[in-house]
Scaffold this motif. Structure first.
Motif, PDB file in Angstrom:
ATOM      1  N   LEU A 133     -15.413  13.443  -8.394  1.00 44.76           N
ATOM      2  CA  LEU A 133     -16.929  13.225  -8.725  1.00 44.76           C
ATOM      3  C   LEU A 133     -17.061  12.249  -9.549  1.00 44.76           C
ATOM      4  CD1 LEU A 133     -19.124  14.827  -8.029  1.00 44.76           C
ATOM      5  CD2 LEU A 133     -18.909  16.098  -9.864  1.00 44.76           C
ATOM      6  N   LYS A 134     -16.154  11.964 -10.302  1.00 42.51           N
ATOM      7  CA  LYS A 134     -16.620  10.706 -11.285  1.00 42.51           C
ATOM      8  C   LYS A 134     -16.182   9.380 -10.472  1.00 42.51           C
ATOM      9  CE  LYS A 134     -16.551   9.066 -15.631  1.00 42.51           C
ATOM     10  NZ  LYS A 134     -17.388   9.434 -16.682  1.00 42.51           N
ATOM     11  N   GLU A 135     -15.356   9.233  -9.728  1.00 42.38           N
ATOM     12  CA  GLU A 135     -15.217   8.295  -8.872  1.00 42.38           C
ATOM     13  C   GLU A 135     -16.541   8.027  -8.008  1.00 42.38           C
ATOM     14  OE1 GLU A 135     -12.984   4.815  -7.006  1.00 42.38           O
ATOM     15  OE2 GLU A 135     -13.489   6.000  -8.823  1.00 42.38           O
ATOM     16  N   ALA A 136     -16.830   9.215  -7.306  1.00 44.24           N
ATOM     17  CA  ALA A 136     -18.020   9.149  -6.209  1.00 44.24           C
ATOM     18  C   ALA A 136     -19.470   8.604  -6.893  1.00 44.24           C
ATOM     19  CB  ALA A 136     -18.369  10.445  -5.751  1.00 44.24           C
ATOM     20  N   LEU A 189     -18.913  14.631  -2.934  1.00 44.62           N
ATOM     21  CA  LEU A 189     -17.404  14.655  -2.508  1.00 44.62           C
ATOM     22  C   LEU A 189     -16.962  14.425  -1.079  1.00 44.62           C
ATOM     23  CD1 LEU A 189     -17.222  15.403  -5.699  1.00 44.62           C
ATOM     24  CD2 LEU A 189     -15.383  16.879  -5.000  1.00 44.62           C
ATOM     25  N   PHE A 190     -17.882  15.153  -0.310  1.00 49.13           N
ATOM     26  CA  PHE A 190     -17.722  15.060   1.026  1.00 49.13           C
ATOM     27  C   PHE A 190     -17.662  13.535   1.545  1.00 49.13           C
ATOM     28  CE2 PHE A 190     -19.266  14.573   5.612  1.00 49.13           C
ATOM     29  CZ  PHE A 190     -18.213  15.328   6.215  1.00 49.13           C
ATOM     30  N   ASP A 191     -18.592  12.726   1.167  1.00 46.54           N
ATOM     31  CA  ASP A 191     -18.988  11.388   1.465  1.00 46.54           C
ATOM     32  C   ASP A 191     -17.978  10.726   0.742  1.00 46.54           C
ATOM     33  OD1 ASP A 191     -21.303  11.808   2.849  1.00 46.54           O
ATOM     34  OD2 ASP A 191     -22.726  10.953   1.173  1.00 46.54           O
ATOM     35  N   LEU A 192     -17.644  11.164  -0.403  1.00 51.18           N
ATOM     36  CA  LEU A 192     -16.343  10.252  -0.954  1.00 51.18           C
ATOM     37  C   LEU A 192     -15.095  10.117  -0.109  1.00 51.18           C
ATOM     38  CD1 LEU A 192     -15.177   8.583  -3.256  1.00 51.18           C
ATOM     39  CD2 LEU A 192     -14.470  10.786  -4.627  1.00 51.18           C
ATOM     40  N   MET A 193     -14.782  11.556   0.365  1.00 48.42           N
ATOM     41  CA  MET A 193     -13.406  11.607   1.199  1.00 48.42           C
ATOM     42  C   MET A 193     -13.641  11.098   2.508  1.00 48.42           C
ATOM     43  SD  MET A 193     -11.376  13.515  -0.725  1.00 48.42           S
ATOM     44  CE  MET A 193     -10.232  14.070   0.238  1.00 48.42           C
ATOM     45  N   GLU A 194     -14.817  11.113   2.941  1.00 47.60           N
ATOM     46  CA  GLU A 194     -15.046  10.561   4.282  1.00 47.60           C
ATOM     47  C   GLU A 194     -14.835   8.949   4.207  1.00 47.60           C
ATOM     48  OE1 GLU A 194     -17.887  11.305   8.000  1.00 47.60           O
ATOM     49  OE2 GLU A 194     -19.005  10.754   6.316  1.00 47.60           O
ATOM     50  N   GLU A 205      -4.237  10.396   0.440  1.00 47.20           N
ATOM     51  CA  GLU A 205      -5.146  11.160  -0.552  1.00 47.20           C
ATOM     52  C   GLU A 205      -4.250  11.543  -1.900  1.00 47.20           C
ATOM     53  OE1 GLU A 205      -7.500  15.261  -1.376  1.00 47.20           O
ATOM     54  OE2 GLU A 205      -6.785  14.730   0.612  1.00 47.20           O
ATOM     55  N   LYS A 206      -3.103  11.748  -1.706  1.00 46.96           N
ATOM     56  CA  LYS A 206      -2.212  12.069  -2.904  1.00 46.96           C
ATOM     57  C   LYS A 206      -2.085  11.001  -3.743  1.00 46.96           C
ATOM     58  CE  LYS A 206       2.503  14.052  -4.128  1.00 46.96           C
ATOM     59  NZ  LYS A 206       3.718  14.369  -3.422  1.00 46.96           N
ATOM     60  N   LYS A 207      -1.773   9.774  -2.958  1.00 48.10           N
ATOM     61  CA  LYS A 207      -1.597   8.370  -3.830  1.00 48.10           C
ATOM     62  C   LYS A 207      -2.865   8.041  -4.254  1.00 48.10           C
ATOM     63  CE  LYS A 207       0.727   5.110  -2.088  1.00 48.10           C
ATOM     64  NZ  LYS A 207       1.270   3.729  -1.213  1.00 48.10           N
ATOM     65  N   TRP A 208      -4.002   8.304  -3.621  1.00 50.80           N
ATOM     66  CA  TRP A 208      -5.218   8.006  -4.211  1.00 50.80           C
ATOM     67  C   TRP A 208      -5.370   8.639  -5.498  1.00 50.80           C
ATOM     68  CZ3 TRP A 208      -9.935  11.075  -3.306  1.00 50.80           C
ATOM     69  CH2 TRP A 208     -11.067  10.611  -3.641  1.00 50.80           C
ATOM     70  N   VAL A 209      -5.311   9.992  -5.452  1.00 52.52           N
ATOM     71  CA  VAL A 209      -5.690  10.670  -6.798  1.00 52.52           C
ATOM     72  C   VAL A 209      -4.775  10.231  -7.973  1.00 52.52           C
ATOM     73  CG1 VAL A 209      -5.405  13.263  -7.865  1.00 52.52           C
ATOM     74  CG2 VAL A 209      -6.254  13.067  -5.455  1.00 52.52           C
TER      75      VAL A 209
END
Length: 650
Positions: A74-77, A478-483, A621-625
């Motif tokens: 959420l912070k990143e979004a 968060l959906f937009d961020l993940m997409e 995603e794992k690397k990104w987190v």
């Protein structure tokens, strides 16, 4: 929205909690110095404790890990300003409007419509109709012609017979004479449904209008709803180039004979049904009601079975040949059991117009808005024939600043209504008076402003509504961020995906398979005889003629390329070329002639592209987190966390 995206969004929403925190709340952790409070974490944890399926997520430390990951995202979004995207704001606004309807509409009117809907779905009407098709905005002359035409057809139908006239006038363009069969509530537009249910059996309705044109309807029957059926079936597909070389109707008849010989329906479904989704469950299907399936033939047979355990004769649909067994029958559930479902349908249906009217009446009283509006006479005086032509404009000396109506502290002037009049002049009935036009336009204008005002202030008046909107707001973000960051990598990272596949090929294996003929019988000695005949390379048709005699079926064959999970094979079947030993399987016996063993092999990239992309996205995603954790430092208040753990234990 793709299914995986939907579930990610759902999980995100579950994770959220947005109520404002007071300064007295103890900080549980910070994300880049932004505090997250104990009260927020406990509220989310307790709210979702029964929703999580993974027991590990009930562990406080595991849940905290999920929660901090969510906060990182959420912070990143927000850092990427995704919350300012027009598409994001549009979708949020659409959702907010949809949700608001659940909070502001008149429950009394809704409840009456829901009760009416329950009565409608409790019955099924058989009817046919004649329709004179005209547009919703047809001019008065065309409307009158259509009405006179349908009225004359009704007079003829009363004297000459409805069906005679219906078949005669149908042309499929401007006039439709259609057989509707049986239908229940919500199957037709609401006006049509009303007329049909309010017309007695064997009578013809008066002419009535829907958005399609003018109708008359004749009701032939009204019966109690057939309710719901749960059945199992055995299905044989209609295949081209069948390797057995036999007709599907012959195969279904062989299976039916085995049923009559005493073989269990469930066992035969497991062995022979081509519906792989239900075969492993003995052919069992999900419950369905009348009109729910896309095969009326299947429904009619299923509903014709009276007693639990009854089995139909083989019959054909567009999907293949079937045998059906009745497992359960249920009438329409009690009203209270399906009230929420009916309420949701009513609010999506044309019935909602009645709810809207009740709402605006309530809001007028709430905000002390009078139905009397003396200023309308001024607007009537402004209109001329240009309004009927759609070319009218506000005059230069228009009193734009004069007050029109006030909703609490929000003042509307002549200007707002004048602009509305100008924008909505097209499509006006040319025979309407200027007084009726202004009155109708004003009512629509006022009703929209009342509802909009209530919606705009709903978060101030209703805490529950505010919380849900905020939850969706962050979930959508968060959906937009993940997409943006992960899910769209299939286009941007095609080379990386190929490299990922190359490094992980062992994960994408095609299992060992056999090209085989499997014989199934209830007696071992039958299969011993079949084995000898197969060894002699005798054709399957010739074997069946020898073994299945006197009208009885003793052996059924299945052939093709199959892996170890195929329903025809027992768990310990040995993949070995030649004639197999005899195995006991599904309360019968099987043996096979294995023509070829196809070894395990790595699937090509194209064969498993979807799974590769999904795995790559999880990897990315794992690397990104991990990168987010370095970018935004998380500091946990261990003392506060210990208090949380003790509170949860107690």
């Amino acid at each position: 929205m793709q299914l995986k995206h939907f579930f990610t969004l759902l999980f995100t929403v579950i994770m959220l909690c947005i109520n404002a925190q007071t300064k007295t709340n103890e900080v549980l952790f910070t994300v880049d110095k932004t505090p997250v409070y104990v009260s927020e974490f406990l509220r989310v944890y307790n709210k979702n404790l029964d929703l999580v399926q993974d027991e590990s997520q009930k562990d406080v430390d595991e849940y905290l890990s999920l929660f901090t990951t969510y906060k990182l995202k959420l912070k990143e979004a927000k850092a990427l300003e995704l919350d300012k995207k027009p598409s994001y704001l549009r979708e949020l606004n659409t959702y907010r409007k949809q949700l608001a309807k659940n909070f502001i509409y008149d429950n009394k009117v809704t409840d009456e419509l829901v009760e009416e809907a329950y009565d409608r779905i409790s019955y099924e009407i058989k009817a046919n109709h004649i329709l004179i098709k005209i547009p919703e905005n047809a001019n008065p002359q065309d409307t009158l012609v259509a009405f006179n035409t349908i009225s004359k057809l009704r007079e003829r139908a009363l004297s000459e017979g409805f069906e005679t006239i219906r078949k005669e006038v149908h042309n499929g363009k401007s006039v439709f004479g259609e057989e509707l069969g049986y239908f229940s509530g919500f199957r037709m537009v609401y006006k049509f449904e009303n007329e049909a249910f309010n017309t007695n059996v064997d009578e013809i309705s008066q002419p009535f209008r829907t958005r399609f044109g003018y109708h008359i309807v004749k009701v032939f029957d009204k019966r109690k709803s057939r309710g719901e059926r749960t059945v199992a079936h055995i299905m044989v597909n209609i295949k081209e180039n069948d390797t057995l070389g036999e007709k599907p109707e012959n195969r279904i008849q062989d299976i039916y004979k085995k049923l009559n010989q005493g073989d269990a329906f469930e066992d035969l479904a497991k062995q022979f049904s081509d519906d792989r989704n239900s075969a492993s469950k003995g052919g069992l299907l999900s419950a369905f009601s009348s009109g729910q399936l896309s095969s009326p033939e299947f429904e009619d047979v299923a509903f014709s079975l009276e007693n639990i355990g009854d089995v139909s004769q083989p019959f054909k649909t567009k999907y293949g040949w079937h045998i059906v067994k009745l497992h359960a029958k249920k009438l329409i559930p009690p009203f209270q059991d399906i009230k929420p479902e009916l309420e949701a349908k009513v609010k999506r249906d044309e019935r909602s117009k009645l709810i809207d009217d009740a709402l605006t009446t309530k809001l007028k009283a709430k905000y002390n808005v009078s139905d009397n509006q003396p200023a309308l006479s001024y607007f009537v005086s402004l209109l001329n024939d240009d309004y009927l032509k759609g070319t009218w404009k506000l005059p230069k000396d228009f009193k734009s600043d004069s007050p029109l109506i006030k909703i609490e502290n929000l003042q509307f002037t002549f200007k707002e209504f004048g602009i509305y009049l100008q924008k909505t002049q097209r499509g006006v009935n040319p025979k309407s008076t200027f007084k009726s036009i202004v009155s109708e336009k004003y009512n629509t204008f006022l009703n929209k402003r009342l509802i909009q005002y209530q919606e705009n202030h709903l978060e101030e008046e209703n805490e529950e509504f505010a919380n849900i909107v905020n939850e969706y707001r962050d979930g959508l973000l968060l959906f937009d961020l993940m997409e943006t960051t992960i899910w769209n990598t299939a286009k941007a990272d095609s080379l990386e995906i190929q490299n990922y596949y190359s490094k992980n090929k062992e994960k994408y294996m095609l299992p060992e398979r056999v090209d085989a003929i499997v014989a199934s019988a209830t007696k071992q000695k039958t299969l011993k005889r079949v084995a000898k005949l197969l060894q002699q390379d005798m054709s399957l048709e010739d074997i069946k003629k020898l073994v299945n005699n006197n009208g009885e079926v003793h052996v059924v064959f299945t052939s093709g390329i199959m892996d170890a999970t195929h329903q025809a094979f027992p768990n310990k079947f040995e993949f070995k070329k030649g004639i197999s030993k005899i195995y006991k399987h599904n309360k019968a016996f099987i043996m096979a002639k294995v023509k070829e063993v196809l070894p395990e092999k790595i699937k090509t990239f194209e064969e498993t592209k979807g799974l590769i992309i999904s795995d790559y996205q999880a990897y990315k995603e794992k690397k990104w987190v991990e990168q987010l954790k370095e970018k935004y430092k998380i500091v946990v208040n261990q003392e506060a966390l210990n208090k949380v753990k003790n509170q949860i234990k107690n």
